[in-house]
Design a protein around this motif. Structure first.
Motif, PDB file in Angstrom:
ATOM      1  N   TRP A   1       0.735  -1.216  -0.062  1.00 47.78           N
ATOM      2  CA  TRP A   1       0.225  -0.074  -0.227  1.00 47.78           C
ATOM      3  C   TRP A   1       0.876   1.285  -0.364  1.00 47.78           C
ATOM      4  CZ3 TRP A   1      -0.415   4.017   3.874  1.00 47.78           C
ATOM      5  CH2 TRP A   1      -2.038   4.487   3.420  1.00 47.78           C
ATOM      6  N   SER A   2       1.797   1.070   0.944  1.00 46.68           N
ATOM      7  CA  SER A   2       2.566   2.475   0.679  1.00 46.68           C
ATOM      8  C   SER A   2       3.562   2.481  -0.495  1.00 46.68           C
ATOM      9  CB  SER A   2       4.192   2.296   1.878  1.00 46.68           C
ATOM     10  OG  SER A   2       3.539   1.995   3.028  1.00 46.68           O
ATOM     11  N   VAL A   3       3.838   1.251  -1.429  1.00 44.55           N
ATOM     12  CA  VAL A   3       4.042   1.780  -2.734  1.00 44.55           C
ATOM     13  C   VAL A   3       3.927   2.186  -3.491  1.00 44.55           C
ATOM     14  CG1 VAL A   3       5.820   0.697  -4.848  1.00 44.55           C
ATOM     15  CG2 VAL A   3       6.339   0.068  -2.423  1.00 44.55           C
ATOM     16  N   ILE A   4       2.066   1.544  -3.506  1.00 39.11           N
ATOM     17  CA  ILE A   4       1.231   2.413  -4.128  1.00 39.11           C
ATOM     18  C   ILE A   4       1.205   3.984  -4.003  1.00 39.11           C
ATOM     19  CG2 ILE A   4      -1.142   2.005  -4.879  1.00 39.11           C
ATOM     20  CD1 ILE A   4      -0.774  -0.900  -4.571  1.00 39.11           C
ATOM     21  N   ARG A   5       1.086   4.066  -3.130  1.00 37.26           N
ATOM     22  CA  ARG A   5       0.213   5.462  -2.801  1.00 37.26           C
ATOM     23  C   ARG A   5       1.859   6.339  -2.970  1.00 37.26           C
ATOM     24  NH1 ARG A   5      -3.753   7.083  -3.334  1.00 37.26           N
ATOM     25  NH2 ARG A   5      -2.970   9.093  -1.749  1.00 37.26           N
ATOM     26  N   ARG A   6       3.075   6.151  -2.515  1.00 36.63           N
ATOM     27  CA  ARG A   6       4.195   6.837  -3.010  1.00 36.63           C
ATOM     28  C   ARG A   6       4.355   7.011  -4.586  1.00 36.63           C
ATOM     29  NH1 ARG A   6       9.020   5.753  -4.903  1.00 36.63           N
ATOM     30  NH2 ARG A   6      10.658   7.286  -3.646  1.00 36.63           N
ATOM     31  N   LYS A   7       4.266   5.763  -4.869  1.00 39.77           N
ATOM     32  CA  LYS A   7       4.111   5.822  -6.327  1.00 39.77           C
ATOM     33  C   LYS A   7       3.082   7.532  -6.856  1.00 39.77           C
ATOM     34  CE  LYS A   7       5.659   1.354  -8.010  1.00 39.77           C
ATOM     35  NZ  LYS A   7       6.129   0.591  -9.205  1.00 39.77           N
ATOM     36  N   ALA A   8       1.686   7.159  -6.433  1.00 36.17           N
ATOM     37  CA  ALA A   8       0.866   7.821  -7.005  1.00 36.17           C
ATOM     38  C   ALA A   8       0.832   9.253  -6.685  1.00 36.17           C
ATOM     39  CB  ALA A   8      -1.083   7.683  -6.165  1.00 36.17           C
ATOM     40  N   ALA A   9       1.361  10.144  -5.696  1.00 40.37           N
ATOM     41  CA  ALA A   9       1.789  10.763  -5.058  1.00 40.37           C
ATOM     42  C   ALA A   9       2.492  11.402  -5.990  1.00 40.37           C
ATOM     43  CB  ALA A   9       2.547  10.844  -3.177  1.00 40.37           C
ATOM     44  N   ILE A  10       3.997  11.047  -6.805  1.00 40.85           N
ATOM     45  CA  ILE A  10       4.846  11.256  -7.257  1.00 40.85           C
ATOM     46  C   ILE A  10       4.410  11.791  -8.784  1.00 40.85           C
ATOM     47  CG2 ILE A  10       7.107  10.208  -8.779  1.00 40.85           C
ATOM     48  CD1 ILE A  10       7.673   9.013  -6.196  1.00 40.85           C
ATOM     49  N   GLU A  11       3.321  10.724  -9.097  1.00 40.39           N
ATOM     50  CA  GLU A  11       2.553  11.038 -10.346  1.00 40.39           C
ATOM     51  C   GLU A  11       2.105  12.255 -10.169  1.00 40.39           C
ATOM     52  OE1 GLU A  11       1.597  10.277 -13.967  1.00 40.39           O
ATOM     53  OE2 GLU A  11       2.980   9.641 -13.385  1.00 40.39           O
ATOM     54  N   SER A  12       1.307  12.371  -9.356  1.00 40.17           N
ATOM     55  CA  SER A  12       0.335  13.745  -9.073  1.00 40.17           C
ATOM     56  C   SER A  12       0.920  14.953  -8.934  1.00 40.17           C
ATOM     57  CB  SER A  12      -0.048  13.345  -7.331  1.00 40.17           C
ATOM     58  OG  SER A  12      -0.867  14.648  -7.270  1.00 40.17           O
ATOM     59  N   CYS A  13       2.454  14.879  -8.055  1.00 39.83           N
ATOM     60  CA  CYS A  13       3.273  15.685  -8.666  1.00 39.83           C
ATOM     61  C   CYS A  13       3.971  16.506  -9.537  1.00 39.83           C
ATOM     62  CB  CYS A  13       4.928  16.136  -7.735  1.00 39.83           C
ATOM     63  SG  CYS A  13       3.777  15.977  -5.878  1.00 39.83           S
ATOM     64  N   ARG A  14       4.259  14.916 -10.564  1.00 39.31           N
ATOM     65  CA  ARG A  14       4.519  15.404 -11.894  1.00 39.31           C
ATOM     66  C   ARG A  14       3.936  15.408 -12.502  1.00 39.31           C
ATOM     67  NH1 ARG A  14       4.292  13.192 -16.642  1.00 39.31           N
ATOM     68  NH2 ARG A  14       2.145  10.998 -15.601  1.00 39.31           N
ATOM     69  N   ARG A  15       2.652  15.404 -12.570  1.00 47.19           N
ATOM     70  CA  ARG A  15       0.615  16.003 -13.453  1.00 47.19           C
ATOM     71  C   ARG A  15       0.902  17.679 -12.975  1.00 47.19           C
ATOM     72  NH1 ARG A  15      -3.326  13.428 -11.899  1.00 47.19           N
ATOM     73  NH2 ARG A  15      -2.411  11.842 -11.161  1.00 47.19           N
ATOM     74  N   GLY A  16       0.692  18.002 -11.429  1.00 49.00           N
ATOM     75  CA  GLY A  16       0.721  19.325 -11.169  1.00 49.00           C
ATOM     76  C   GLY A  16       2.304  19.991 -11.845  1.00 49.00           C
ATOM     77  N   TYR A  17       3.380  20.215 -12.053  1.00 52.61           N
ATOM     78  CA  TYR A  17       4.352  20.329 -12.157  1.00 52.61           C
ATOM     79  C   TYR A  17       4.677  20.948 -14.005  1.00 52.61           C
ATOM     80  CZ  TYR A  17       6.878  19.405  -7.823  1.00 52.61           C
ATOM     81  OH  TYR A  17       6.800  20.342  -6.271  1.00 52.61           O
ATOM     82  N   GLU A  18       4.232  19.682 -14.705  1.00 53.69           N
ATOM     83  CA  GLU A  18       3.806  19.487 -16.034  1.00 53.69           C
ATOM     84  C   GLU A  18       2.842  20.587 -15.938  1.00 53.69           C
ATOM     85  OE1 GLU A  18       3.257  15.751 -17.856  1.00 53.69           O
ATOM     86  OE2 GLU A  18       5.330  14.908 -17.250  1.00 53.69           O
ATOM     87  N   LEU A  19       1.048  20.443 -15.425  1.00 52.70           N
ATOM     88  CA  LEU A  19       0.044  21.339 -15.626  1.00 52.70           C
ATOM     89  C   LEU A  19       0.490  22.872 -15.332  1.00 52.70           C
ATOM     90  CD1 LEU A  19      -2.753  22.432 -16.218  1.00 52.70           C
ATOM     91  CD2 LEU A  19      -2.996  22.694 -13.213  1.00 52.70           C
ATOM     92  N   GLN A  20       1.395  22.779 -14.442  1.00 54.28           N
ATOM     93  CA  GLN A  20       2.468  24.525 -14.044  1.00 54.28           C
ATOM     94  C   GLN A  20       2.933  25.312 -15.432  1.00 54.28           C
ATOM     95  OE1 GLN A  20       4.968  24.513 -10.869  1.00 54.28           O
ATOM     96  NE2 GLN A  20       3.477  26.637  -9.662  1.00 54.28           N
ATOM     97  N   ALA A  21       4.381  24.234 -15.662  1.00 54.32           N
ATOM     98  CA  ALA A  21       4.302  24.814 -16.831  1.00 54.32           C
ATOM     99  C   ALA A  21       4.212  25.116 -17.422  1.00 54.32           C
ATOM    100  CB  ALA A  21       6.120  23.524 -17.377  1.00 54.32           C
ATOM    101  N   GLY A  22       3.394  24.168 -18.201  1.00 55.17           N
ATOM    102  CA  GLY A  22       2.483  24.644 -19.191  1.00 55.17           C
ATOM    103  C   GLY A  22       1.678  25.905 -19.156  1.00 55.17           C
ATOM    104  N   ARG A  23       1.173  26.085 -18.292  1.00 53.54           N
ATOM    105  CA  ARG A  23       0.809  27.485 -17.975  1.00 53.54           C
ATOM    106  C   ARG A  23       1.667  28.655 -17.963  1.00 53.54           C
ATOM    107  NH1 ARG A  23      -3.133  25.599 -12.531  1.00 53.54           N
ATOM    108  NH2 ARG A  23      -4.785  24.791 -13.556  1.00 53.54           N
ATOM    109  N   SER A  24       2.395  28.472 -17.670  1.00 55.10           N
ATOM    110  CA  SER A  24       3.590  29.310 -17.445  1.00 55.10           C
ATOM    111  C   SER A  24       4.148  29.638 -19.074  1.00 55.10           C
ATOM    112  CB  SER A  24       4.666  29.396 -16.489  1.00 55.10           C
ATOM    113  OG  SER A  24       5.544  28.218 -16.678  1.00 55.10           O
ATOM    114  N   GLU A  25       4.336  28.809 -20.185  1.00 54.28           N
ATOM    115  CA  GLU A  25       5.049  28.606 -20.394  1.00 54.28           C
ATOM    116  C   GLU A  25       3.626  29.437 -22.034  1.00 54.28           C
ATOM    117  OE1 GLU A  25       5.471  25.113 -22.476  1.00 54.28           O
ATOM    118  OE2 GLU A  25       7.643  25.096 -21.160  1.00 54.28           O
ATOM    119  N   GLN A  26       2.231  28.715 -21.704  1.00 48.00           N
ATOM    120  CA  GLN A  26       0.946  30.102 -22.273  1.00 48.00           C
ATOM    121  C   GLN A  26       1.360  31.306 -22.028  1.00 48.00           C
ATOM    122  OE1 GLN A  26      -2.075  27.872 -21.724  1.00 48.00           O
ATOM    123  NE2 GLN A  26      -2.017  26.173 -22.696  1.00 48.00           N
ATOM    124  N   GLN A  27       1.853  32.061 -20.526  1.00 45.30           N
ATOM    125  CA  GLN A  27       1.515  33.029 -20.475  1.00 45.30           C
ATOM    126  C   GLN A  27       2.818  33.874 -20.979  1.00 45.30           C
ATOM    127  OE1 GLN A  27       1.441  33.234 -15.683  1.00 45.30           O
ATOM    128  NE2 GLN A  27      -0.494  32.808 -16.506  1.00 45.30           N
TER     129      GLN A  27
END
Length: 79
Positions: free
Chosen positions: A36-62
């Motif tokens: 369960w810890s490994v699964i939650r860790r992977k989910a948290a890392i994936e969530s952070c990665r998506r957030g960073y990509e979304l944030q980078a995409g917004r800053s590029e658009q701006q």
């Protein structure tokens, strides 16, 4: 505590089923918590990665569109 044979060790004077069941439940829960810890860790890392990509995409658009907000300086007197 010494036992006469391996079967006596497993039975433990009638307490064996309880003792071995407790050990079994403990190890099953420990493995489940590790999985369960490994699964939650992977989910948290994936969530952070998506957030960073979304944030980078917004800053590029701006950067392409220019500033999204404008600010006006207001002079306030301190009388």
């Amino acid at each position: 505590m010494a036992f006469d044979s391996f079967s006596a060790f497993l039975v433990m004077g009638g307490h064996g089923p309880y003792v071995w069941a407790c050990y079994g439940v403990f190890f099953i829960l420990m493995v489940a918590m590790m999985v369960w810890s490994v699964i939650r860790r992977k989910a948290a890392i994936e969530s952070c990665r998506r957030g960073y990509e979304l944030q980078a995409g917004r800053s590029e658009q701006q950067a392409v569109r220019g500033s999204a907000a404008s600010f006006t300086r207001v002079n306030v007197s301190h009388d």
